[in-house]
Write an enzyme that holds these catalytic residues in place. Structure first.
Site, PDB file in Angstrom:
ATOM      1  N   ASP A  60      -0.738  -7.585   3.440  1.00  0.00           N
ATOM      2  CA  ASP A  60      -1.381  -6.031   3.371  1.00  0.00           C
ATOM      3  C   ASP A  60      -2.914  -6.095   2.653  1.00  0.00           C
ATOM      4  O   ASP A  60      -3.481  -5.060   2.535  1.00  0.00           O
ATOM      5  CB  ASP A  60      -0.478  -5.191   2.458  1.00  0.00           C
ATOM      6  CG  ASP A  60       0.954  -5.113   3.096  1.00  0.00           C
ATOM      7  OD1 ASP A  60       0.788  -4.191   4.108  1.00  0.00           O
ATOM      8  OD2 ASP A  60       2.082  -5.751   2.709  1.00  0.00           O
ATOM      9  N   GLU A  65      -8.412  -0.309  -0.026  1.00  0.00           N
ATOM     10  CA  GLU A  65      -8.509   1.193  -0.715  1.00  0.00           C
ATOM     11  C   GLU A  65      -7.238   1.384  -1.734  1.00  0.00           C
ATOM     12  O   GLU A  65      -7.552   2.091  -2.619  1.00  0.00           O
ATOM     13  CB  GLU A  65      -8.370   2.157   0.317  1.00  0.00           C
ATOM     14  CG  GLU A  65      -8.348   3.524  -0.069  1.00  0.00           C
ATOM     15  CD  GLU A  65      -7.869   4.877   1.100  1.00  0.00           C
ATOM     16  OE1 GLU A  65      -6.784   4.540   1.412  1.00  0.00           O
ATOM     17  OE2 GLU A  65      -8.652   5.461   1.047  1.00  0.00           O
ATOM     18  N   ASP A  66      -6.271   0.928  -1.668  1.00  0.00           N
ATOM     19  CA  ASP A  66      -5.357   0.969  -2.499  1.00  0.00           C
ATOM     20  C   ASP A  66      -5.278   0.312  -3.848  1.00  0.00           C
ATOM     21  O   ASP A  66      -4.918   0.687  -4.804  1.00  0.00           O
ATOM     22  CB  ASP A  66      -3.844   0.584  -1.911  1.00  0.00           C
ATOM     23  CG  ASP A  66      -3.555   1.145  -0.900  1.00  0.00           C
ATOM     24  OD1 ASP A  66      -3.425   2.778  -0.828  1.00  0.00           O
ATOM     25  OD2 ASP A  66      -2.917   0.764   0.157  1.00  0.00           O
ATOM     26  N   ARG A  85       1.878  -6.238  -3.898  1.00  0.00           N
ATOM     27  CA  ARG A  85       0.522  -6.092  -3.632  1.00  0.00           C
ATOM     28  C   ARG A  85      -0.266  -6.254  -4.684  1.00  0.00           C
ATOM     29  O   ARG A  85      -1.725  -6.240  -4.604  1.00  0.00           O
ATOM     30  CB  ARG A  85       0.206  -4.747  -2.689  1.00  0.00           C
ATOM     31  CG  ARG A  85       1.240  -4.358  -1.507  1.00  0.00           C
ATOM     32  CD  ARG A  85       0.554  -3.315  -0.662  1.00  0.00           C
ATOM     33  NE  ARG A  85      -1.102  -3.623  -0.549  1.00  0.00           N
ATOM     34  CZ  ARG A  85      -1.742  -2.676  -0.165  1.00  0.00           C
ATOM     35  NH1 ARG A  85      -1.263  -1.399   0.079  1.00  0.00           N
ATOM     36  NH2 ARG A  85      -3.051  -2.690   0.095  1.00  0.00           N
ATOM     37  N   ARG A 130       4.545   5.681  -4.011  1.00  0.00           N
ATOM     38  CA  ARG A 130       3.743   4.718  -4.751  1.00  0.00           C
ATOM     39  C   ARG A 130       3.118   5.399  -5.723  1.00  0.00           C
ATOM     40  O   ARG A 130       2.567   4.261  -6.757  1.00  0.00           O
ATOM     41  CB  ARG A 130       2.649   4.347  -3.489  1.00  0.00           C
ATOM     42  CG  ARG A 130       3.065   3.595  -2.272  1.00  0.00           C
ATOM     43  CD  ARG A 130       3.413   2.261  -2.540  1.00  0.00           C
ATOM     44  NE  ARG A 130       4.171   1.654  -1.522  1.00  0.00           N
ATOM     45  CZ  ARG A 130       3.652   0.950  -0.349  1.00  0.00           C
ATOM     46  NH1 ARG A 130       2.279   0.852  -0.581  1.00  0.00           N
ATOM     47  NH2 ARG A 130       4.040   0.382   0.726  1.00  0.00           N
ATOM     48  N   HIS A 160       1.285   8.126   2.212  1.00  0.00           N
ATOM     49  CA  HIS A 160       0.306   8.555   1.111  1.00  0.00           C
ATOM     50  C   HIS A 160      -0.223   9.632   1.439  1.00  0.00           C
ATOM     51  O   HIS A 160       0.152  10.292   2.342  1.00  0.00           O
ATOM     52  CB  HIS A 160      -0.787   7.376   1.087  1.00  0.00           C
ATOM     53  CG  HIS A 160      -0.424   6.171   0.469  1.00  0.00           C
ATOM     54  ND1 HIS A 160      -0.974   4.945   1.391  1.00  0.00           N
ATOM     55  CD2 HIS A 160       0.052   5.593  -0.481  1.00  0.00           C
ATOM     56  CE1 HIS A 160      -0.819   3.853   0.635  1.00  0.00           C
ATOM     57  NE2 HIS A 160      -0.089   4.074  -0.380  1.00  0.00           N
ATOM     58  N   CYS A 248      -8.080   3.264   4.728  1.00  0.00           N
ATOM     59  CA  CYS A 248      -7.321   2.518   3.998  1.00  0.00           C
ATOM     60  C   CYS A 248      -7.900   1.160   3.778  1.00  0.00           C
ATOM     61  O   CYS A 248      -7.617   0.176   3.063  1.00  0.00           O
ATOM     62  CB  CYS A 248      -5.989   1.938   4.700  1.00  0.00           C
ATOM     63  SG  CYS A 248      -4.878   3.339   5.200  1.00  0.00           S
TER      64      CYS A 248
HETATM   65  C1  CIR Z   1       1.640  -0.770   2.501  1.00  0.00           C
HETATM   66  O1  CIR Z   1       2.667  -0.135   2.771  1.00  0.00           O
HETATM   67  O2  CIR Z   1       1.087  -1.002   1.394  1.00  0.00           O
HETATM   68  C2  CIR Z   1       0.745  -1.313   3.654  1.00  0.00           C
HETATM   69  N1  CIR Z   1       1.358  -2.003   4.691  1.00  0.00           N
HETATM   70  C3  CIR Z   1      -0.393   0.087   4.111  1.00  0.00           C
HETATM   71  C4  CIR Z   1      -1.090   0.450   3.228  1.00  0.00           C
HETATM   72  C5  CIR Z   1      -1.942   1.639   3.887  1.00  0.00           C
HETATM   73  N2  CIR Z   1      -2.850   1.889   2.837  1.00  0.00           N
HETATM   74  C6  CIR Z   1      -3.589   3.082   2.780  1.00  0.00           C
HETATM   75  O3  CIR Z   1      -3.135   4.117   3.322  1.00  0.00           O
HETATM   76  N3  CIR Z   1      -4.489   3.266   1.703  1.00  0.00           N
END
Ligand code: CIR
Length: 259
Positions: A60, A65-66, A85, A130, A160, A248
């Site tokens: 991932d 962005e996360d 992650r 999350r 999200h 993201c």
């Molecule tokens: C997740 O589930 O964490 C990743 N497969 C997708 C994250 C997407 N991130 C975002 O929208 N900021």
């Protein structure tokens, strides 16, 4: 002022990304090509790119962005709500060294950057699977001192907050209103309603009169064009299969002017 975009190449193991998508695994090679179109599109928006190499064993990691929330000279290092992650964070933070003062979020707070929508003096934050209440409090403690009011919004469906909203231009907010109550966003700008069949396109990215949209969503595309925006549509089929969207895959910040 120049916008810098921190991004990261797609990992070879992208097919193993965390997802709720039930239509089959993404194709990592096609995802890599789609991501390269995205990088080109960021350049078209005017961004200067800082692209990290792929992180091996981290499917991932393209979703940078996360890992951080950046605004007004502050960089909040998040604790992802997906514990697997968290190893993605150090290289992203290193790339953000010049974006501002680093503030670290600590246990028990969790927050994913995908839950944060910054519009003017407000930051909307999704309380989601999350991002928890302690994460919201940490976000407020970081950004309240620089004049940004943090507003929690419950996320009842989707991964999200920004799975259902985004702001592709100043004062303009796309909201998939079958998923999210648009009321709180009206204090920050003009809300354009995204119809249920096109809710994936509620996640758009833009500035300077240009905007990116996933391909295949004609109603939202027409809405943005009617606002006078120049729109570029990108095929994101494989990114979507990993629950990813356009915002993201970058962390944006404004370059400091030379002294
Ligand atoms: C997740 O589930 O964490 C990743 N497969 C997708 C994250 C997407 N991130 C975002 O929208 N900021």
């Amino acid at each position: 002022m120049a916008v810098i975009a921190v991004t990261r190449e797609v990992s070879a193991c992208f097919a193993d990304a965390i997802t709720t998508w039930e239509g089959g695994q993404p194709d990592a090679e096609l995802a890599r090509r789609q991501h390269h179109s995205y990088l080109d599109a960021l350049r078209w928006l005017g961004a200067e790119l800082r692209t990290l190499p792929a992180l091996s064993g981290a499917p991932d990691a393209v979703f940078v962005e996360d890992m951080a929330v950046v605004a007004r000279g502050r960089v909040l290092a998040t604790r992802s709500g997906a514990p697997a992650r968290r190893a993605e964070s150090p290289a992203v933070l290193e790339a953000l060294a010049e974006a501002g003062e680093l503030v670290q979020m600590s246990d028990p707070a969790t927050l994913d950057g995908g839950d944060v929508l910054w519009v003017g003096d407000r930051m909307f934050v999704g309380v989601s699977g999350r991002t928890n209440r302690a994460g919201v409090a940490a976000l407020a403690a970081c950004f309240d001192p620089v004049g940004i009011r943090v507003i929690p919004v419950p996320v009842a469906a989707g991964l999200h907050l920004k799975s259902a909203c985004s702001s592709p231009a100043p004062g303009l907010i796309l909201v998939a209103d079958a998923v999210l109550d648009p009321t709180p966003f009206r204090a920050a700008g003009r809300v354009l309603a995204v119809p249920p069949a096109e809710s994936y396109a509620a996640n758009s990215l833009g500035w300077g009169g240009r905007a990116l949209l996933p391909a295949g969503f004609p109603v939202v595309s027409a809405l943005l064009r009617a606002e006078g925006l120049e729109v570029r549509e990108l095929d994101q089929s494989e990114i979507r299969k990993a629950d990813g969207a356009l915002t993201c895959m970058s962390v944006l910040f404004e370059a400091q002017p030379p002294r």
